[in-house]
Scaffold this active site. Sequence first.
Site, PDB file in Angstrom:
ATOM      1  N   ALA A  20       1.336   3.983  -3.092  1.00 49.53           N
ATOM      2  CA  ALA A  20       1.102   5.407  -2.844  1.00 49.53           C
ATOM      3  C   ALA A  20       2.326   6.228  -3.225  1.00 49.53           C
ATOM      4  O   ALA A  20       2.210   7.308  -3.827  1.00 49.53           O
ATOM      5  CB  ALA A  20       0.741   5.631  -1.376  1.00 49.53           C
ATOM      6  N   ALA A  21       3.516   5.732  -2.886  1.00 50.75           N
ATOM      7  CA  ALA A  21       4.740   6.459  -3.215  1.00 50.75           C
ATOM      8  C   ALA A  21       4.939   6.546  -4.724  1.00 50.75           C
ATOM      9  O   ALA A  21       5.369   7.588  -5.250  1.00 50.75           O
ATOM     10  CB  ALA A  21       5.941   5.787  -2.558  1.00 50.75           C
TER      11      ALA A  21
ATOM     12  N   GLY B 269       0.821  -1.212   0.000  1.00 47.42           N
ATOM     13  CA  GLY B 269       0.000   0.000   0.000  1.00 47.42           C
ATOM     14  C   GLY B 269       0.848   1.252   0.000  1.00 47.42           C
ATOM     15  O   GLY B 269       0.608   2.202  -0.768  1.00 47.42           O
ATOM     16  N   ASP B 270       1.851   1.300   0.867  1.00 46.78           N
ATOM     17  CA  ASP B 270       2.750   2.448   0.910  1.00 46.78           C
ATOM     18  C   ASP B 270       3.537   2.585  -0.388  1.00 46.78           C
ATOM     19  O   ASP B 270       3.768   3.687  -0.880  1.00 46.78           O
ATOM     20  CB  ASP B 270       3.722   2.309   2.087  1.00 46.78           C
ATOM     21  CG  ASP B 270       3.050   2.528   3.427  1.00 46.78           C
ATOM     22  OD1 ASP B 270       2.733   3.682   3.743  1.00 46.78           O
ATOM     23  OD2 ASP B 270       2.835   1.543   4.139  1.00 46.78           O
ATOM     24  N   THR B 271       3.964   1.450  -0.935  1.00 43.08           N
ATOM     25  CA  THR B 271       4.745   1.479  -2.168  1.00 43.08           C
ATOM     26  C   THR B 271       3.921   2.019  -3.323  1.00 43.08           C
ATOM     27  O   THR B 271       4.390   2.861  -4.108  1.00 43.08           O
ATOM     28  CB  THR B 271       5.265   0.077  -2.505  1.00 43.08           C
ATOM     29  OG1 THR B 271       6.065  -0.405  -1.419  1.00 43.08           O
ATOM     30  CG2 THR B 271       6.102   0.090  -3.763  1.00 43.08           C
TER      31      THR B 271
END
Length: 432
Positions: free
Chosen positions: A206-207, A202-204
């Site tokens: 988003a980044a 999820g963070d990846t």
Amino acid sequence: MSDAIRTSTTDSTNLRTTATPASGAVRPEGEGVAAGSIPLDGIRVLELGTLLAGPLTGRFLGDFGAEVIKIEAPDKPDPLRGWGQVKDGQGLYWPIAARNKKLITLNLRVPEGQRVFLDLVSKADIVIENFRPGTMEKWNLGYERLAEVNPGLIMVRTSGFGQTGPYRERAGFGSVGEAMGGIRYVTGFPDRPPARVGVSIGDTLAALHATIGCLMALHERSRSGRGQVVDTALYEAVFSVMESVIPDYLLAGYIRERQGNILPGIAPSNIYLTKDDKYIVIGANADNVFRRLCQAMGEPELAEDPRYATHHARGERMEELDQRIEAWTRTLDAKDALAVLERHGVPSGLIYSAKDMVEDPQYQAREMIVPVQHPVYGTFPMPGIVPKLSRTPGQIRFPGGSAPGEHNDDVYRGLLGYSEEVLARLKEDGVI
């Protein structure tokens, strides 16, 4: 500008230097990379993010030449420093996440720290933050205030639910974004609870979306001269890769469920056990590829069998087809099965562990594991840069540093022109 802090003026353009690449910098064999040829050389980024999505965005920009200045609170360094396995008291993810970044400390919770930040903003192109919406405004550092100091500034804002909407103030980590973005619902096996992917996907995501938005805003600024806000929500970044789940539901009444290692109606595309108890992936769902798989298995007649001859027929008989393929793979060791599949042009591969990656000649040929010198670990195996540009490739110039505030002198004296007296006072007051 803060007259109380600035003691001399400095032309920031003379301070934007391209560091000498660290050992193993990614570039085409035999070609050097001249100063200024890396794509984002001359772009200065202030990274305020902690944990994953914000720092990953900074890393992606830094990999392609941006001067990234990572700002940590003096009393509360980025928790990402402790991620990964710990060796010699340090997390092994930090040198990767903080590579190509200058590390400074600054307390944004106090007015003096906010004034220092505005001085930095006046010399920056991009600000990255991933606080809960409203935090920057609470510090009087919202985009409107920053744009007064620097109208061309691009502010990259990543949060759980975005800067607007009824959920904007909710706390939201990547795991929540994965859940509400839909990927957790379809990940795992039907007889078990929803599972997570083995990395912080999820963070990846988003980044990556934040980086794309940032680059688009930079391109638009070259025409208008004006900056803008790039607003990325974790749940939306996940939702954006969820294929046709919404029209599947609204137009066909179908809700995709957990299916384990398969995709509904896509066959054969699964994992298959081999004689030496290893699993390989085979993707042969296209008609022409399935024909080649049948030849590899020594059963070319299967490609003409009405039960398997079409995409829809194979999807309807997925389980029996997978059993038939695995009956063949179990007669061969993984390397032998893969060799046969390769000869017949069937997409296939071993499910890799870290050990397999390190030993793989393709990883080596593409410089996907790059040895970089680290002050604590010596030679550090750094993940390579993606994507590869043929003429202006990215660089791993240096690994992530160890100490918070390691580059305070470089930034505050070199970039902002602060005197020793001012720096001493800021440190004594807990501002830096």
